[in-house]
Design a protein around this motif. Structure first.
Motif, PDB file in Angstrom:
ATOM      1  N   ASP A  10       0.792  -1.389  -0.145  1.00  0.00           N
ATOM      2  CA  ASP A  10      -0.035  -0.012   0.098  1.00  0.00           C
ATOM      3  C   ASP A  10       0.676   1.382   0.075  1.00  0.00           C
ATOM      4  OD1 ASP A  10      -2.261  -1.619   0.239  1.00  0.00           O
ATOM      5  OD2 ASP A  10      -2.466  -1.604   2.337  1.00  0.00           O
ATOM      6  N   ARG A  11       2.244   1.161   0.498  1.00  0.00           N
ATOM      7  CA  ARG A  11       3.033   2.315   0.487  1.00  0.00           C
ATOM      8  C   ARG A  11       3.948   2.382  -0.878  1.00  0.00           C
ATOM      9  NH1 ARG A  11       3.833   0.171   5.566  1.00  0.00           N
ATOM     10  NH2 ARG A  11       2.671   1.316   7.431  1.00  0.00           N
ATOM     11  N   ILE A  12       4.224   1.229  -1.576  1.00  0.00           N
ATOM     12  CA  ILE A  12       5.264   1.157  -2.431  1.00  0.00           C
ATOM     13  C   ILE A  12       4.701   1.371  -3.833  1.00  0.00           C
ATOM     14  CG2 ILE A  12       6.908  -0.648  -3.533  1.00  0.00           C
ATOM     15  CD1 ILE A  12       7.475  -1.430  -0.644  1.00  0.00           C
ATOM     16  N   ALA A  13       5.176   2.074  -4.773  1.00  0.00           N
ATOM     17  CA  ALA A  13       4.854   2.341  -6.129  1.00  0.00           C
ATOM     18  C   ALA A  13       5.566   1.339  -7.001  1.00  0.00           C
ATOM     19  CB  ALA A  13       5.173   3.657  -6.580  1.00  0.00           C
ATOM     20  N   GLY A  14       6.835   0.701  -6.425  1.00  0.00           N
ATOM     21  CA  GLY A  14       7.577  -0.357  -7.394  1.00  0.00           C
ATOM     22  C   GLY A  14       8.850  -0.535  -6.760  1.00  0.00           C
ATOM     23  N   SER A  15       9.763  -1.198  -7.686  1.00  0.00           N
ATOM     24  CA  SER A  15      11.174  -1.324  -7.310  1.00  0.00           C
ATOM     25  C   SER A  15      11.860  -1.350  -8.675  1.00  0.00           C
ATOM     26  CB  SER A  15      11.237  -2.501  -6.622  1.00  0.00           C
ATOM     27  OG  SER A  15      11.145  -3.671  -7.273  1.00  0.00           O
ATOM     28  N   ILE A  16      13.205  -0.950  -8.525  1.00  0.00           N
ATOM     29  CA  ILE A  16      14.030  -1.325  -9.819  1.00  0.00           C
ATOM     30  C   ILE A  16      15.534  -1.662  -9.297  1.00  0.00           C
ATOM     31  CG2 ILE A  16      14.588   1.390  -9.493  1.00  0.00           C
ATOM     32  CD1 ILE A  16      14.402  -0.718 -12.953  1.00  0.00           C
ATOM     33  N   SER A  17      15.959  -2.591  -9.974  1.00  0.00           N
ATOM     34  CA  SER A  17      17.367  -2.974  -9.528  1.00  0.00           C
ATOM     35  C   SER A  17      18.303  -2.995 -10.684  1.00  0.00           C
ATOM     36  CB  SER A  17      17.404  -4.449  -9.244  1.00  0.00           C
ATOM     37  OG  SER A  17      16.436  -4.575  -8.126  1.00  0.00           O
ATOM     38  N   GLY A  18      19.641  -2.649 -10.209  1.00  0.00           N
ATOM     39  CA  GLY A  18      20.760  -2.560 -11.472  1.00  0.00           C
ATOM     40  C   GLY A  18      21.850  -2.004 -10.715  1.00  0.00           C
ATOM     41  N   PHE A  19      23.105  -2.002 -11.639  1.00  0.00           N
ATOM     42  CA  PHE A  19      24.092  -1.132 -11.314  1.00  0.00           C
ATOM     43  C   PHE A  19      24.102   0.148 -10.888  1.00  0.00           C
ATOM     44  CE2 PHE A  19      26.224  -4.898 -13.445  1.00  0.00           C
ATOM     45  CZ  PHE A  19      26.994  -5.365 -12.421  1.00  0.00           C
ATOM     46  N   ASP A  20      24.619   0.497  -9.904  1.00  0.00           N
ATOM     47  CA  ASP A  20      24.975   1.974  -9.731  1.00  0.00           C
ATOM     48  C   ASP A  20      26.366   2.541  -9.982  1.00  0.00           C
ATOM     49  OD1 ASP A  20      24.659   4.715  -8.732  1.00  0.00           O
ATOM     50  OD2 ASP A  20      24.979   4.206  -6.588  1.00  0.00           O
ATOM     51  N   ARG A  21      27.467   2.474  -9.294  1.00  0.00           N
ATOM     52  CA  ARG A  21      28.553   2.907  -9.701  1.00  0.00           C
ATOM     53  C   ARG A  21      29.375   1.593 -10.141  1.00  0.00           C
ATOM     54  NH1 ARG A  21      33.868   4.669  -7.528  1.00  0.00           N
ATOM     55  NH2 ARG A  21      33.023   3.571  -5.497  1.00  0.00           N
ATOM     56  N   MET A  22      30.035   1.802 -11.261  1.00  0.00           N
ATOM     57  CA  MET A  22      31.104   0.614 -11.576  1.00  0.00           C
ATOM     58  C   MET A  22      32.406   1.356 -11.971  1.00  0.00           C
ATOM     59  SD  MET A  22      28.027  -1.072 -14.446  1.00  0.00           S
ATOM     60  CE  MET A  22      29.201  -2.568 -14.912  1.00  0.00           C
ATOM     61  N   ARG A  23      33.219   0.552 -11.535  1.00  0.00           N
ATOM     62  CA  ARG A  23      34.891   1.133 -11.461  1.00  0.00           C
ATOM     63  C   ARG A  23      35.293  -0.126 -12.340  1.00  0.00           C
ATOM     64  NH1 ARG A  23      37.756   2.555  -6.458  1.00  0.00           N
ATOM     65  NH2 ARG A  23      38.537   0.277  -6.456  1.00  0.00           N
ATOM     66  N   PHE A  24      35.914   0.224 -13.535  1.00  0.00           N
ATOM     67  CA  PHE A  24      36.772  -0.797 -14.401  1.00  0.00           C
ATOM     68  C   PHE A  24      38.397  -0.353 -14.327  1.00  0.00           C
ATOM     69  CE2 PHE A  24      32.651  -0.803 -16.398  1.00  0.00           C
ATOM     70  CZ  PHE A  24      32.385  -2.041 -16.656  1.00  0.00           C
ATOM     71  N   THR A  25      39.097  -1.524 -14.051  1.00  0.00           N
ATOM     72  CA  THR A  25      40.453  -1.176 -14.207  1.00  0.00           C
ATOM     73  C   THR A  25      41.141  -1.935 -15.298  1.00  0.00           C
ATOM     74  OG1 THR A  25      40.571  -0.870 -11.561  1.00  0.00           O
ATOM     75  CG2 THR A  25      42.670  -1.543 -12.844  1.00  0.00           C
ATOM     76  N   GLY A  26      41.951  -1.330 -16.041  1.00  0.00           N
ATOM     77  CA  GLY A  26      42.579  -1.708 -17.063  1.00  0.00           C
ATOM     78  C   GLY A  26      44.150  -1.771 -16.911  1.00  0.00           C
TER      79      GLY A  26
END
Length: 513
Positions: A10-26
Motif C-alpha cells: 500500500d506504500r510502495i509504487a514499485g522497485s528497480i534493480s541494477g548497477f549504480d557505480r561501476m569502476r573498471f581497471t585496465g
C-alpha cells in the motif's frame, strides 16, 4: 524480496534493480610485475640504470598527447594541487559553464599514490635490482559527457605500469535509455523517484550486464593513450579489464516521502539491533563454517540525506539508506569477487569439466556478479519484511496454535513463544541454515550436543528432530527440498517464527505501551 513488497504494497509504487557505480581497471598484465617489467626493458634495450630516464620520457609523451587532445577539442587542462579536491564537481562546473552536452569536458591532473617500480642497489651482489613499491606520480583524469553513459571519467597513470581506471554510473545510463524510449521519469542525483513504466525500465537495466565490455573499454582507452593507437614506435598490447568495484542497488520506490518516513526508523533499529554476524554472512551469500576467520562489522552513521546502516564482510559490503526522501535503497558493493564462486568449464587432471570455482575480477564474470548481488539485496529485504507489520500478532500465531490433521495423522498445536518451540525456531532461522537449508544433524548438533558421544542418545535425538520436522511441515512452516535431506523455511514459516521470536525478546514496557 517479495515478502517485503507484499508487506508494504500500500506504500510502495514499485522497485528497480541494477548497477549504480561501476569502476573498471585496465592493466598491462605483462608490466604489472617485476619480472615482466624487466623483460619489457630488455626488449627496448634499456639498462636498469636508465630506467628512470626512459620511463620519464614515456610519461612525458603521454602528458603531451593529453595536452594536444584537449587543445584539439578546445577543452581546458587543469592541475589540482590537492588530490582531495572533488574532481567530479570541478568537471560539472566546467560543463555547465561551457554548455558541454557531449564529448570531452576537461583534463584534470593530480599527483596521487600508485603501485610502481624503482631501482635499488643490491649490496651483496653489487648490482642494480628492479623492485616494486608504492610511489606518487601524476594521474590524468579525462572527464567526458558520453551519449550513452552520461558523465564519466578515465584515469590514466602516467608512470609505469600505466594502469587505467574507467568509472561510469549505471543509473545515468538507464536515464538515457528511458529518454530514447520516451518513458517518463523523475530523477534525483543517481536514483529515480518515479518511472512511468517500471517493468520496461527493469528490462532495460538488465541489458547493462550483457554489454561487450572488453572491446568498448579498449576503444575508450585508445582515445587517450598514445601507445594504443599503433602509430608510435612503442606499441602496448591490449589492456586486461577487470570490474574492480561495483555497486548493485535495489531501489524501493515509495508513494511519497511520508510513506517511507513512517517505517524507516523501525527498519534502521531492526537492522542495527537484530542483524548479527551470521545474518550478515547470509545476506552476502557466505557460508558459516569453522574456517571463516575474516572480519564482520556493522555501522550506522548519518549522511547529508539521512541515516545509513552498512554491514561489512571482509572487503565486501551491503548497506541500507534512504534516497531523495522516498526511495529505500539496498546496495551490495563487491570489491573482491573471489570470495564467491562461479560455475564454468575448467581443466582438471587433463580433462575439461564444469565446476564451481572462484569468481574472477575480469569482466567475463559480470553476469554471475549480478546474480550474487541480486540475491544479497533480496535476502536483506526479506529479513526486513517482519518490521512495521500492522497485522496483530495473534492473527499470525493463533492459526499454528491449533492442532492440524494431515492425512490420517493428527499433529499437536505449536506453542510459538514457549522455550522449547522458540529454541527450535531460532535454530531454523539461523543465518547459516537459511542460506541452503537445515538438516537433521544440523539441529542435532545445535540442540543436543551432548548426545553426539553416545550412539543410542544420538539416535533418540535424531528421532526427536525428525518428529519436529514433521510437526513444522504439517503446519506449513517448512518444506523438504526434493531429493535432499534439507528443509527450508516457507513464507508463512518465516513470518510465524520471526514474529514469535520478536515477541519473546521485546521489552515488557514496550509491549505495555
Amino acid at each position: 524480496m517479495e515478502r517485503f513488497l507484499d508487506r508494504h504494497k500500500d506504500r510502495i509504487a514499485g522497485s528497480i534493480s541494477g548497477f549504480d557505480r561501476m569502476r573498471f581497471t585496465g592493466t598491462l598484465r605483462y608490466l604489472v610485475h617485476v619480472e615482466g617489467m624487466g623483460k619489457f626493458l630488455n626488449s627496448q634495450g634499456v639498462l636498469l640504470k636508465h630506467f628512470g630516464t626512459y620511463i620519464e620520457t614515456v610519461s612525458e609523451q603521454i602528458k603531451q598527447y593529453a595536452s594536444r587532445l584537449a587543445e584539439t577539442k578546445g577543452r581546458p587542462v587543469q592541475y589540482l594541487a590537492s588530490s582531495s579536491d572533488s574532481k567530479e564537481d570541478i568537471a560539472l562546473k566546467i560543463a555547465q559553464r561551457d554548455g558541454i552536452e557531449e564529448g570531452l569536458i576537461c583534463v584534470l591532473s593530480c599527483v596521487e599514490p600508485c603501485q610502481s617500480f624503482d631501482i635499488q642497489k643490491d649490496k651483496k651482489q653489487k648490482q642494480l635490482k628492479l623492485v616494486g613499491r608504492w610511489r606518487k606520480c601524476l594521474h590524468l583524469y579525462f572527464y567526458w559527457m558520453d551519449r550513452e553513459y552520461g558523465l564519466m571519467h578515465l584515469r590514466l597513470q602516467t608512470w609505469a605500469p600505466f594502469s587505467i581506471q574507467v568509472c561510469i554510473n549505471g543509473r545515468e545510463w538507464l536515464a538515457r535509455q528511458l529518454d530514447q524510449e520516451a518513458i517518463g521519469y523523475e530523477k534525483h542525483d543517481n536514483c529515480f523517484t518515479r518511472i512511468d513504466n517500471l517493468e520496461r525500465a527493469q528490462q532495460l537495466s538488465n541489458r547493462l550486464d550483457q554489454q561487450g565490455w572488453a572491446g568498448w573499454l579498449e576503444k575508450l582507452a585508445a582515445h587517450i593513450h598514445p601507445f594504443l593507437r599503433g602509430k608510435s614506435n612503442l606499441h602496448f598490447k591490449p589492456y586486461y579489464w577487470t570490474l574492480s568495484q561495483s555497486e548493485y542497488a535495489t531501489d524501493i520506490l515509495f508513494a511519497d516521502a511520508a510513506a517511507l518516513k513512517q517505517i524507516y526508523p523501525a527498519l534502521l533499529q531492526h537492522a542495527i539491533h537484530h542483524f548479527h554476524c551470521k545474518d550478515v554472512l547470509r545476506f552476502l551469500g557466505r557460508r558459516i563454517n569453522g574456517r571463516f576467520e575474516g572480519e564482520i562489522r556493522s555501522h550506522m552513521g548519518s549522511r547529508v540525506e539521512g541515516v545509513r546502516v552498512k554491514h561489512w564482510v571482509e572487503e565486501n559490503s551491503i548497506k541500507m539508506y534512504d534516497k531523495a526522501g522516498s526511495v529505500l535503497r539496498i546496495e551490495t558493493t563487491i570489491n573482491n569477487p573471489r570470495r564467491y564462486k562461479v560455475r564454468r568449464r575448467v581443466t582438471r587432471h587433463g580433462q575439461k569439466k564444469m565446476a564451481w570455482v572462484k569468481m574472477r575480477q575480469g569482466v567475463v564474470d559480470i553476469r554471475r556478479r549480478v546474480e550474487v548481488c541480486q540475491g544479497a539485496n533480496a535476502r536483506y529485504l526479506d529479513a526486513l519484511a517482519v518490521v512495521a507489520d500492522s497485522t496483530p500478532s495473534h492473527r499470525v500465531l493463533d492459526p499454528v496454535s491449533q492442532p492440524v490433521i494431515t492425512g490420517k495423522r493428527r499433529f499437536r498445536a505449536l506453542q510459538p513463544i514457549s522455550p522449547a518451540d522458540s529454541q527450535l525456531f531460532q535454530q531454523i532461522l539461523a543465518g547459516e541454515n537459511l542460506l541452503q537449508g537445515v538438516r537433521n544433524r544440523d539441529l542435532r548438533h545445535a540442540l543436543h550436543p551432548d548426545a553426539e558421544s553416545d550412539p543410542a542418545q544420538r539416535r533418540r535425538a535424531s528421532a526427536r528432530i525428525s518428529r519436529s520436522f514433521q510437526l513444522l511441515s504439517s503446519h506449513g512452516l517448512i518444506y523438504r527440498v526434493p531429493k535432499t535431506n534439507y528443509y527450508r523455511t516457507t513464507k508463512k514459516g518465516h513470518i510465524v517464527m520471526s514474529t514469535a521470536l520478536q515477541f519473546r525478546i521485546t521489552n515488557a514496557t514496550l509491549l505495555a505501551a
